[in-house]
Write an enzyme that holds these catalytic residues in place. Structure first.
Site, PDB file in Angstrom:
ATOM      1  N   TYR A 141     -38.809 -10.309   8.703  1.00  0.00           N
ATOM      2  CA  TYR A 141     -38.229  -9.480   7.636  1.00  0.00           C
ATOM      3  C   TYR A 141     -38.424  -8.006   7.995  1.00  0.00           C
ATOM      4  CZ  TYR A 141     -39.165 -13.921   5.171  1.00  0.00           C
ATOM      5  OH  TYR A 141     -39.277 -15.227   4.813  1.00  0.00           O
ATOM      6  N   CYS A 198     -44.252  -7.372  -1.954  1.00  0.00           N
ATOM      7  CA  CYS A 198     -43.947  -6.544  -3.128  1.00  0.00           C
ATOM      8  C   CYS A 198     -44.007  -7.386  -4.402  1.00  0.00           C
ATOM      9  CB  CYS A 198     -42.584  -5.875  -2.970  1.00  0.00           C
ATOM     10  SG  CYS A 198     -41.250  -7.037  -2.689  1.00  0.00           S
ATOM     11  N   GLU A 248     -34.497  -9.981  11.202  1.00  0.00           N
ATOM     12  CA  GLU A 248     -34.019  -9.464   9.921  1.00  0.00           C
ATOM     13  C   GLU A 248     -32.600  -9.989   9.690  1.00  0.00           C
ATOM     14  OE1 GLU A 248     -34.612  -7.204   7.252  1.00  0.00           O
ATOM     15  OE2 GLU A 248     -32.471  -7.491   6.884  1.00  0.00           O
ATOM     16  N   GLN A 289     -38.164   1.786   3.013  1.00  0.00           N
ATOM     17  CA  GLN A 289     -39.109   1.936   1.903  1.00  0.00           C
ATOM     18  C   GLN A 289     -38.803   3.207   1.111  1.00  0.00           C
ATOM     19  OE1 GLN A 289     -41.338  -0.246   0.985  1.00  0.00           O
ATOM     20  NE2 GLN A 289     -41.683  -1.539   2.784  1.00  0.00           N
ATOM     21  N   CYS A 315     -34.547  12.879 -12.880  1.00  0.00           N
ATOM     22  CA  CYS A 315     -35.439  11.727 -12.898  1.00  0.00           C
ATOM     23  C   CYS A 315     -36.731  12.167 -12.238  1.00  0.00           C
ATOM     24  CB  CYS A 315     -34.802  10.579 -12.121  1.00  0.00           C
ATOM     25  SG  CYS A 315     -35.920   9.189 -11.894  1.00  0.00           S
ATOM     26  N   CYS A 351     -34.901   4.663 -21.038  1.00  0.00           N
ATOM     27  CA  CYS A 351     -34.479   4.281 -19.692  1.00  0.00           C
ATOM     28  C   CYS A 351     -35.302   3.090 -19.185  1.00  0.00           C
ATOM     29  CB  CYS A 351     -34.685   5.489 -18.784  1.00  0.00           C
ATOM     30  SG  CYS A 351     -34.497   5.171 -17.039  1.00  0.00           S
ATOM     31  N   CYS A 355     -38.657   3.364 -15.422  1.00  0.00           N
ATOM     32  CA  CYS A 355     -40.123   3.329 -15.426  1.00  0.00           C
ATOM     33  C   CYS A 355     -40.600   2.467 -16.593  1.00  0.00           C
ATOM     34  CB  CYS A 355     -40.710   4.721 -15.643  1.00  0.00           C
ATOM     35  SG  CYS A 355     -40.382   5.909 -14.351  1.00  0.00           S
ATOM     36  N   ASP A 383     -43.034  -9.500   5.816  1.00  0.00           N
ATOM     37  CA  ASP A 383     -42.804  -8.533   4.728  1.00  0.00           C
ATOM     38  C   ASP A 383     -41.547  -8.953   3.973  1.00  0.00           C
ATOM     39  OD1 ASP A 383     -42.618  -6.361   3.062  1.00  0.00           O
ATOM     40  OD2 ASP A 383     -42.203  -4.889   4.631  1.00  0.00           O
TER      41      ASP A 383
HETATM   42  N1  SAH Z   1     -40.418  -4.575   6.826  1.00  0.00           N
HETATM   43  C1  SAH Z   1     -39.336  -3.737   6.400  1.00  0.00           C
HETATM   44  C2  SAH Z   1     -38.408  -4.378   5.370  1.00  0.00           C
HETATM   45  C3  SAH Z   1     -39.016  -5.170   4.253  1.00  0.00           C
HETATM   46  S1  SAH Z   1     -37.924  -5.571   2.925  1.00  0.00           S
HETATM   47  C4  SAH Z   1     -39.859  -2.418   5.897  1.00  0.00           C
HETATM   48  O1  SAH Z   1     -41.042  -2.239   5.639  1.00  0.00           O
HETATM   49  O2  SAH Z   1     -39.070  -1.476   5.793  1.00  0.00           O
HETATM   50  C5  SAH Z   1     -37.471  -7.215   3.230  1.00  0.00           C
HETATM   51  C6  SAH Z   1     -36.386  -7.369   4.252  1.00  0.00           C
HETATM   52  O3  SAH Z   1     -36.143  -8.763   4.428  1.00  0.00           O
HETATM   53  C7  SAH Z   1     -35.029  -6.759   3.887  1.00  0.00           C
HETATM   54  O4  SAH Z   1     -34.631  -5.899   4.901  1.00  0.00           O
HETATM   55  C8  SAH Z   1     -34.086  -7.992   3.778  1.00  0.00           C
HETATM   56  O5  SAH Z   1     -32.784  -7.694   4.225  1.00  0.00           O
HETATM   57  C9  SAH Z   1     -34.768  -8.976   4.685  1.00  0.00           C
HETATM   58  N2  SAH Z   1     -34.518 -10.431   4.473  1.00  0.00           N
HETATM   59  C10 SAH Z   1     -34.299 -11.076   3.319  1.00  0.00           C
HETATM   60  N3  SAH Z   1     -34.235 -12.403   3.526  1.00  0.00           N
HETATM   61  C11 SAH Z   1     -34.433 -12.622   4.850  1.00  0.00           C
HETATM   62  C12 SAH Z   1     -34.521 -13.796   5.670  1.00  0.00           C
HETATM   63  N4  SAH Z   1     -34.364 -15.010   5.170  1.00  0.00           N
HETATM   64  N5  SAH Z   1     -34.755 -13.623   6.982  1.00  0.00           N
HETATM   65  C13 SAH Z   1     -34.926 -12.382   7.511  1.00  0.00           C
HETATM   66  N6  SAH Z   1     -34.854 -11.248   6.789  1.00  0.00           N
HETATM   67  C14 SAH Z   1     -34.625 -11.358   5.460  1.00  0.00           C
END
Ligand code: SAH
Length: 456
Positions: free
Chosen positions: A317, A413, A338, A288, A164, A84, A87, A386
């Site tokens: 984000y 990430c 977002e 998350q 899983c 798989c 992982c 983020d």
């Molecule tokens: N901070 C949140 C989400 C992080 S993931 C948390 O911790 O749950 C990254 C996010 O960025 C996603 O929701 C994605 O839809 C968004 N995203 C991607 N490109 C973007 C952009 N150009 N402007 C704003 N948001 C964006």
């Protein structure tokens, strides 16, 4: 350069010692200075390896046998681990996985970011199994039977999965039930080559604190024969189900979701809580996947933000507003942005749900919306980003430099794009103080980092 100039060629058998792990978890060995990447090799081990592919600067091998085993080697508990692609590192003890992730972040910071900064030990999980609250798996057919599971590594063959070990048991249950239903009502799996069939993906979401379950069926066409029976069977067989949703994706694409989502039964969202805050989560918005570690991650972000109650904060984000609402409890005002409209709807609903009135959300690209906020006179003290794996848009980084917040908290990430972006912020007048990696994804090579920067 001809192939003969590489020290090894395809099908050669060589004895090697692994010196390192690559970013995707393969063992790295050198043969007369030539790099071989060998899946499942562990640093310190020696092994007999068959060369399977050579390129100009590096090649790939396959372990025939391990001659000297590392103490860090582990028997993978999952029976389909070596097939798989979900992982990558179950063959390495958990402690060593954490050390590897810390080293990976350190290496990337030095190599790409040219940044010398303390990288703390990775914050790991006490029990690093059954942590994922979301399963998102393709459906296929094999020998006339419905199969569902992750793709094999570097391929589009589906490895059928009964359970899983990194997934919540409730999500395993959803997959089992949906497979059974597809068999019972003759729903054909979608075939990406012929573009025929119906069921493309099954997505299961689970609220760890609330025990709510959401089932999402992604289908090629809107028409779903036996709809009533399917709903009845799911509600009977999946304990805790609060939402059954269909998403329609008619396109020839490997993007999972289509534009249209409709509720088949129940709500279009489920709830979960992180710390004191309750979140509504819908089918398509980002949440998350490891809720226990999310708390650890957000606490760290909150710590670095160092809020006193007087600050204006921007959360770029922001997804469904998770970090924004976490910070809003300690700040004067939080602005979240977002790109996914459903996520912003969730964010607004979540603010209301928690009685939080000092958070505002806007849908759009961070790099477009935030310059508009700047024109409106919004002056952040703390700037949180983020972004997805590709990192921040360069123009957003420039906007940060122009807005001059005292602190930047960068949640990432992907250490490689983090290092690249930190270099730009450093050159623009910020100092990286600390990087705290958090293990959100045990047994995979992914690592999440929270970074704290201050204006010089
Ligand atoms: N901070 C949140 C989400 C992080 S993931 C948390 O911790 O749950 C990254 C996010 O960025 C996603 O929701 C994605 O839809 C968004 N995203 C991607 N490109 C973007 C952009 N150009 N402007 C704003 N948001 C964006």
């Amino acid at each position: 350069m001809s192939i003969q100039e590489t020290p090894v060629t395809k099908n050669d058998i060589v004895e090697v010692e692994f010196k390192d792990l690559s970013h995707d978890g393969a063992g790295v060995a050198k043969v007369e200075g030539y790099t071989l990447f060998v899946p499942y090799g562990i640093p310190g081990e020696t092994a007999r390896v068959k060369v399977v592919k050579t390129k100009k600067g590096y090649g790939f091998g396959k372990i025939i046998d391990v001659l000297e085993e590392s103490e860090e080697r582990n028997t993978p508990p999952c029976p389909i681990f070596y097939k798989c692609g979900g992982c990558q590192t179950q063959h390495i003890t958990y402690d060593s996985q954490l050390k590897f992730k810390q080293k990976q972040v350190k290496d990337v910071m030095e190599r790409i970011g040219k940044i010398d900064v303390p990288i703390h030990e990775v914050l790991g999980m006490e029990d690093p199994w059954r942590y994922r609250n979301k399963a998102q798996v393709p459906v296929g057919e094999e020998g006339g039977k419905i199969v569902a599971g992750f793709y094999q590594q570097r391929s589009h063959k589906i490895i059928d999965m009964d359970q899983c070990l990194i997934q919540e048991q409730e999500n395993d249950r959803v997959l089992e039930v949906v497979k059974g239903i597809a068999e019972k009502y003759g729903i054909r799996a979608y075939d990406e080559r012929s573009h025929r069939g119906t069921l493309r993906h099954v997505v299961a979401k689970y609220g760890k604190q609330t025990k709510d379950v959401m089932v999402v069926l992604v289908t090629k066409q809107k028409d779903l024969p036996n709809r009533k029976n399917i709903i009845r069977d799911i509600t009977k067989q999946v304990p805790g189900v609060k939402s059954i949703v269909q998403n329609i994706n008619p396109k020839r694409t490997n993007v999972i979701f289509g534009d249209e989502t409709r509720v088949l039964w129940g709500n279009d969202y489920i709830y979960d809580t992180i710390g004191d805050i309750k979140f509504a989560i819908s089918a398509r918005s980002f949440y998350q996947v490891n809720p226990d570690q999310t708390k650890v991650l957000y606490d760290q972000a909150l710590h670095y933000a160092g809020l006193t109650g007087e600050e204006t904060v921007i959360d770029a984000y922001c997804g469904i507003g998770t970090i924004s609402l976490f910070l809003a409890q300690k700040a004067k005002k939080v602005y979240g942005v977002e790109i996914v409209p459903e996520a912003i709807e969730d964010a607004k609903r979540n603010a209301e749900l928690n009685g939080i009135s000092n958070a505002e959300f806007e849908v759009g690209e961070a790099e477009t919306i935030i310059p508009m906020w700047k024109k409106q006179g919004i002056e952040p003290d703390v700037f949180v980003v983020d972004p997805p794996r590709k990192g921040c848009d360069e123009s957003l980084l420039e906007t940060i430099l122009e807005m001059k917040p005292k602190k930047v908290v960068y949640v990432s990430c992907n250490p490689a794009t983090l290092a690249r972006d930190l270099r730009i912020l450093e050159d623009g007048g910020y100092e990286t103080k600390e990087v705290q990696p958090v293990d959100m994804f045990p047994h995979t090579t992914h690592v999440e980092c929270v970074t704290w920067l201050v204006r010089k």
